[in-house]
Design an enzyme around this catalytic site. Sequence first.
Site, PDB file in Angstrom:
ATOM      1  N   GLY A  47      15.087  20.593  64.930  1.00 38.43           N
ATOM      2  CA  GLY A  47      14.689  21.682  65.825  1.00 38.43           C
ATOM      3  C   GLY A  47      14.548  21.198  67.243  1.00 38.43           C
ATOM      4  O   GLY A  47      14.793  20.031  67.550  1.00 38.43           O
ATOM      5  N   GLU A  64      20.696  23.582  67.605  1.00 39.63           N
ATOM      6  CA  GLU A  64      19.892  22.418  67.227  1.00 39.63           C
ATOM      7  C   GLU A  64      20.367  21.817  65.909  1.00 39.63           C
ATOM      8  O   GLU A  64      20.388  20.594  65.744  1.00 39.63           O
ATOM      9  CB  GLU A  64      18.412  22.812  67.125  1.00 39.63           C
ATOM     10  CG  GLU A  64      17.727  23.022  68.468  1.00 39.63           C
ATOM     11  CD  GLU A  64      17.555  21.725  69.237  1.00 39.63           C
ATOM     12  OE1 GLU A  64      17.658  20.639  68.634  1.00 39.63           O
ATOM     13  OE2 GLU A  64      17.332  21.788  70.465  1.00 39.63           O
ATOM     14  N   GLU A  68      21.545  18.001  65.992  1.00 35.22           N
ATOM     15  CA  GLU A  68      20.698  17.007  65.352  1.00 35.22           C
ATOM     16  C   GLU A  68      21.240  16.516  64.013  1.00 35.22           C
ATOM     17  O   GLU A  68      20.864  15.437  63.559  1.00 35.22           O
ATOM     18  CB  GLU A  68      19.279  17.549  65.165  1.00 35.22           C
ATOM     19  CG  GLU A  68      18.549  17.780  66.478  1.00 35.22           C
ATOM     20  CD  GLU A  68      17.044  17.748  66.319  1.00 35.22           C
ATOM     21  OE1 GLU A  68      16.560  17.868  65.188  1.00 35.22           O
ATOM     22  OE2 GLU A  68      16.355  17.583  67.345  1.00 35.22           O
ATOM     23  N   PRO A  87      -2.732  26.542  68.829  1.00 35.61           N
ATOM     24  CA  PRO A  87      -2.811  25.895  70.152  1.00 35.61           C
ATOM     25  C   PRO A  87      -2.607  24.389  70.132  1.00 35.61           C
ATOM     26  O   PRO A  87      -2.065  23.822  71.082  1.00 35.61           O
ATOM     27  CB  PRO A  87      -4.225  26.265  70.621  1.00 35.61           C
ATOM     28  CG  PRO A  87      -4.559  27.517  69.893  1.00 35.61           C
ATOM     29  CD  PRO A  87      -3.905  27.396  68.555  1.00 35.61           C
ATOM     30  N   GLU A 118      18.185   9.544  63.084  1.00 35.73           N
ATOM     31  CA  GLU A 118      18.775   9.568  61.751  1.00 35.73           C
ATOM     32  C   GLU A 118      18.577  10.957  61.179  1.00 35.73           C
ATOM     33  O   GLU A 118      17.605  11.645  61.494  1.00 35.73           O
ATOM     34  CB  GLU A 118      18.108   8.522  60.846  1.00 35.73           C
ATOM     35  CG  GLU A 118      18.666   8.480  59.435  1.00 35.73           C
ATOM     36  CD  GLU A 118      17.882   7.535  58.528  1.00 35.73           C
ATOM     37  OE1 GLU A 118      18.127   7.563  57.315  1.00 35.73           O
ATOM     38  OE2 GLU A 118      17.024   6.792  59.044  1.00 35.73           O
TER      39      GLU A 118
END
Length: 243
Positions: A47, A64, A68, A87, A118
């Site tokens: 992500g 993403e 990735e 938060p 990786e």
Amino acid sequence: MSEDNWSPPAVLLAVDLVILTLRSSRLQVLLVERGVDPYRGALALPGGFLNNAAEDIEAAANRELREEADLDGTQLHLEQLRTYGAPERDPRGRIVSVAYLAIAPGLPEPVAGSDAAEASWRSADDALSGVIELAFDHRRILADGVERARAKLEHTALATAFCGSTFTISELQQVYEAVWGVALDPRNFYRKLQGVEGFIVPAGTDRRVTKGRPARLFRAGPRTVLHPPMVRPDTCENGGEHG
């Protein structure tokens, strides 16, 4: 507070991806080793942040996944899982993440890229139990994704996608056991299958799997939404099922 004195809070938007598959009859999740701080070297779900204010959120999820792990998200059925916005979930500041889920068969080995050192398939059970530690609040996100996947097997014909074009009842049962994480009684399982008309249909041929009687072969039927659903059994302490 009046509108004249109001200013929008500093909130960043990110995406996280729960990508699940079955490998060697075990539920596996795609994880990446983070190559940047925070949590450099830790395992995490793939992500990242939106590129800019004009980027669509689902487009960011596909990007993403490609950057990735070199996987094509457009070939998967990505569905929005939920939004995470506690938060303190990210030490870099107030970051809200929209999580996406995909569960699909036959996914290839991932190839790491961008800020991932990786990328690999790992046991979902190990990640959920804490044997594999995950960065941020990713264990919670994974738990929600696995629960959604388990529910999908109750209500849809998804399990047949993890079998061949023809399959035995035992092979289909192994899919349910892997995703649900329970051992199923073969008689109860077959009885439930018989109660869902159109879920699976006889393939008209048998396969000899042992020296004994040949196993009957089935194929996916026309029904994609299961009614009644294949409800998960109550489990005993040893992972088996009642009755």
